[in-house]
Enzyme design. Structure first.
Site, PDB file in Angstrom:
ATOM      1  N   SER A   1      -4.996   1.594   1.511  1.00  0.00           N
ATOM      2  CA  SER A   1      -5.261   2.927   2.373  1.00  0.00           C
ATOM      3  C   SER A   1      -6.846   3.194   2.111  1.00  0.00           C
ATOM      4  O   SER A   1      -7.458   2.642   1.261  1.00  0.00           O
ATOM      5  CB  SER A   1      -4.444   3.981   1.412  1.00  0.00           C
ATOM      6  OG  SER A   1      -4.916   5.299   2.055  1.00  0.00           O
TER       7      SER A   1
ATOM      8  N   TYR B   1      -0.920   8.295  -5.594  1.00  0.00           N
ATOM      9  CA  TYR B   1      -1.005   7.612  -4.647  1.00  0.00           C
ATOM     10  C   TYR B   1      -2.446   6.707  -4.433  1.00  0.00           C
ATOM     11  O   TYR B   1      -2.409   5.674  -4.333  1.00  0.00           O
ATOM     12  CB  TYR B   1      -0.765   8.415  -3.246  1.00  0.00           C
ATOM     13  CG  TYR B   1      -1.061   7.506  -2.006  1.00  0.00           C
ATOM     14  CD1 TYR B   1       0.221   7.012  -1.236  1.00  0.00           C
ATOM     15  CD2 TYR B   1      -2.130   7.793  -1.253  1.00  0.00           C
ATOM     16  CE1 TYR B   1       0.150   6.372  -0.225  1.00  0.00           C
ATOM     17  CE2 TYR B   1      -1.925   7.082   0.343  1.00  0.00           C
ATOM     18  CZ  TYR B   1      -1.015   6.228   0.640  1.00  0.00           C
ATOM     19  OH  TYR B   1      -1.005   5.698   2.013  1.00  0.00           O
TER      20      TYR B   1
HETATM   21  P1  NAD Z   1       6.374   5.720   6.797  1.00  0.00           P
HETATM   22  O1  NAD Z   1       7.046   6.670   5.636  1.00  0.00           O
HETATM   23  O2  NAD Z   1       6.841   5.964   8.204  1.00  0.00           O
HETATM   24  O3  NAD Z   1       6.832   4.062   6.553  1.00  0.00           O
HETATM   25  C1  NAD Z   1       7.038   3.623   5.003  1.00  0.00           C
HETATM   26  C2  NAD Z   1       8.335   2.751   4.921  1.00  0.00           C
HETATM   27  O4  NAD Z   1       8.390   2.219   3.768  1.00  0.00           O
HETATM   28  C3  NAD Z   1       9.611   3.390   5.615  1.00  0.00           C
HETATM   29  O5  NAD Z   1      10.077   2.855   6.512  1.00  0.00           O
HETATM   30  C4  NAD Z   1      10.178   3.440   4.013  1.00  0.00           C
HETATM   31  O6  NAD Z   1      11.898   3.465   4.314  1.00  0.00           O
HETATM   32  C5  NAD Z   1       9.791   2.431   3.423  1.00  0.00           C
HETATM   33  N1  NAD Z   1      10.037   2.300   1.977  1.00  0.00           N
HETATM   34  C6  NAD Z   1       9.947   3.237   1.304  1.00  0.00           C
HETATM   35  N2  NAD Z   1      10.241   3.292  -0.059  1.00  0.00           N
HETATM   36  C7  NAD Z   1      10.506   1.905   0.006  1.00  0.00           C
HETATM   37  C8  NAD Z   1      11.260   0.984  -1.084  1.00  0.00           C
HETATM   38  N3  NAD Z   1      11.302   1.330  -2.294  1.00  0.00           N
HETATM   39  N4  NAD Z   1      11.438  -0.449  -0.709  1.00  0.00           N
HETATM   40  C9  NAD Z   1      11.342  -0.829   0.520  1.00  0.00           C
HETATM   41  N5  NAD Z   1      10.968  -0.065   1.685  1.00  0.00           N
HETATM   42  C10 NAD Z   1      10.722   1.232   1.123  1.00  0.00           C
HETATM   43  O7  NAD Z   1       4.747   5.466   6.859  1.00  0.00           O
HETATM   44  P2  NAD Z   1       3.673   4.467   7.429  1.00  0.00           P
HETATM   45  O8  NAD Z   1       2.639   5.405   7.757  1.00  0.00           O
HETATM   46  O9  NAD Z   1       4.279   3.545   8.345  1.00  0.00           O
HETATM   47  O10 NAD Z   1       3.329   3.722   6.012  1.00  0.00           O
HETATM   48  C11 NAD Z   1       3.170   2.439   5.763  1.00  0.00           C
HETATM   49  C12 NAD Z   1       2.206   1.972   4.914  1.00  0.00           C
HETATM   50  O11 NAD Z   1       0.959   2.430   5.267  1.00  0.00           O
HETATM   51  C13 NAD Z   1       2.360   2.532   3.306  1.00  0.00           C
HETATM   52  O12 NAD Z   1       2.102   1.660   2.503  1.00  0.00           O
HETATM   53  C14 NAD Z   1       1.579   3.783   3.307  1.00  0.00           C
HETATM   54  O13 NAD Z   1       1.051   4.162   2.186  1.00  0.00           O
HETATM   55  C15 NAD Z   1       0.361   3.167   4.078  1.00  0.00           C
HETATM   56  N6  NAD Z   1      -0.589   4.020   4.696  1.00  0.00           N
HETATM   57  C16 NAD Z   1      -0.127   5.080   5.460  1.00  0.00           C
HETATM   58  C17 NAD Z   1      -1.183   6.031   6.269  1.00  0.00           C
HETATM   59  C18 NAD Z   1      -0.633   7.029   7.032  1.00  0.00           C
HETATM   60  O14 NAD Z   1      -1.405   8.003   7.460  1.00  0.00           O
HETATM   61  N7  NAD Z   1       0.536   7.189   7.796  1.00  0.00           N
HETATM   62  C19 NAD Z   1      -2.442   5.716   6.037  1.00  0.00           C
HETATM   63  C20 NAD Z   1      -3.009   4.895   4.936  1.00  0.00           C
HETATM   64  C21 NAD Z   1      -1.967   4.066   4.460  1.00  0.00           C
END
Ligand code: NAD
Length: 261
Positions: A137, A150
């Site tokens: 991130s 986080y």
């Molecule tokens: P999201 O919440 O839509 O997706 C996260 C996914 O991870 C979901 O499908 C959830 O069910 C799954 N998950 C959660 N716990 C889990 C577990 N124990 N085992 C397996 N799967 C699990 O959010 P996103 O934005 O698509 O996030 C994807 C990645 O991107 C994450 O690692 C997040 O930290 C990172 N990220 C997101 C952002 C943002 O602004 N959305 C920014 C930087 C990084």
């Protein structure tokens, strides 16, 4: 020809958000994709729609990792790509963060990536080499108040990425990280997920977020999950053949600096 023809790639957290867009793009680029998540109904439905395979995988669980690899090999014979994308976010100032919440975030974001690398890298090596992309991130490269657990795990993912790249290069495996800024998924706008939410409230939240990112981000908007998926494709395919051990920022310029006038 697709950019991933012949590849077999496991993507965690693939039932929605960025993982979903990565799965959709990878299938379009010729990969055979194994979607993994804890959201079984959503994951199954998506896999069916795009012609992929779904496995239940809680990234905190060693047994689930072993079973997921076995399922991938049974379906497609081998595995030569991993996208560690699953993650969770919790909001608290450090002094107010309950220990069990801190540990929960570590278990999913950090232990999950560690277990993924440890379980899948030997399989990728057996397949003759391949790639791992870890989802860190913007908060893995700089501080962000209110999300200490986080941010700590995302910094850890950048460290794991570098060490894995060093240790796995000789086995033909490249390991890189993506560092997204704000991306328009349920994580940044949880009201998208609440079935009881008043649509007017959700729209108001989205407008408030738009205003926020217009001020914070030089490119003036939140990122789209499809844009992150294209970066993950680059790092999984041959276009990045001489790149390993690096964090790639995709944030609309947010990390470039601050504006004072
Ligand atoms: P999201 O919440 O839509 O997706 C996260 C996914 O991870 C979901 O499908 C959830 O069910 C799954 N998950 C959660 N716990 C889990 C577990 N124990 N085992 C397996 N799967 C699990 O959010 P996103 O934005 O698509 O996030 C994807 C990645 O991107 C994450 O690692 C997040 O930290 C990172 N990220 C997101 C952002 C943002 O602004 N959305 C920014 C930087 C990084």
């Amino acid at each position: 020809m697709g950019k991933l023809d012949g590849r077999v790639v496991l993507i965690t957290g693939a039932a929605r958000g960025q993982g979903e867009q990565e799965a959709r793009l990878f299938v379009r680029e010729g990969a055979r994709v194994v979607l993994a998540d804890v959201l079984d109904d959503q994951g199954e439905a998506l896999a069916k729609e795009i012609g992929a395979r779904y496995v239940h995988l809680d990234v905190r669980e060693e047994d689930d990792w072993r079973a997921a690899v076995a399922a991938a090999k049974e379906a497609y014979g081998r595995i030569d790509g991993l996208v560690n994308n699953a993650g969770i976010l919790r909001f608290h100032e450090l002094v107010d963060t309950p220990l069990d919440e801190f540990q929960q975030v570590v278990q999913v974001n950090q232990v999950g990536v560690f277990l993924g690398i440890r379980t899948v890298a030997p399989e990728i090596a057996d397949a003759g080499g391949g790639t791992i992309v870890n989802t860190a991130s913007y908060a893995g490269l700089t501080g962000m108040a209110g999300v200490g657990a986080y941010a700590a795990t995302k910094h850890a993912i950048v460290g794991l990425t570098r060490v894995a790249a060093l240790e796995l290069a000789a086995r033909g495996i490249r390991v890189n990280a993506v560092c997204p800024g704000a991306v328009d998924t349920a994580m940044s706008n949880p009201s998208q997920l609440d079935p009881d939410a008043d649509p007017a409230d959700s729209a108001a939240t989205s407008r408030a977020l738009d205003q926020l990112y217009r001020r914070l981000v030089p490119l003036g908007r939140i990122g789209r999950p499809e844009e992150v998926a294209r970066l993950v494709l680059f790092l999984t395919g041959e276009d990045s053949s001489y790149i390993t051990g690096q964090p790639f920022v995709i944030d609309g310029g947010w990390l470039a600096g601050v504006t004072v006038i």
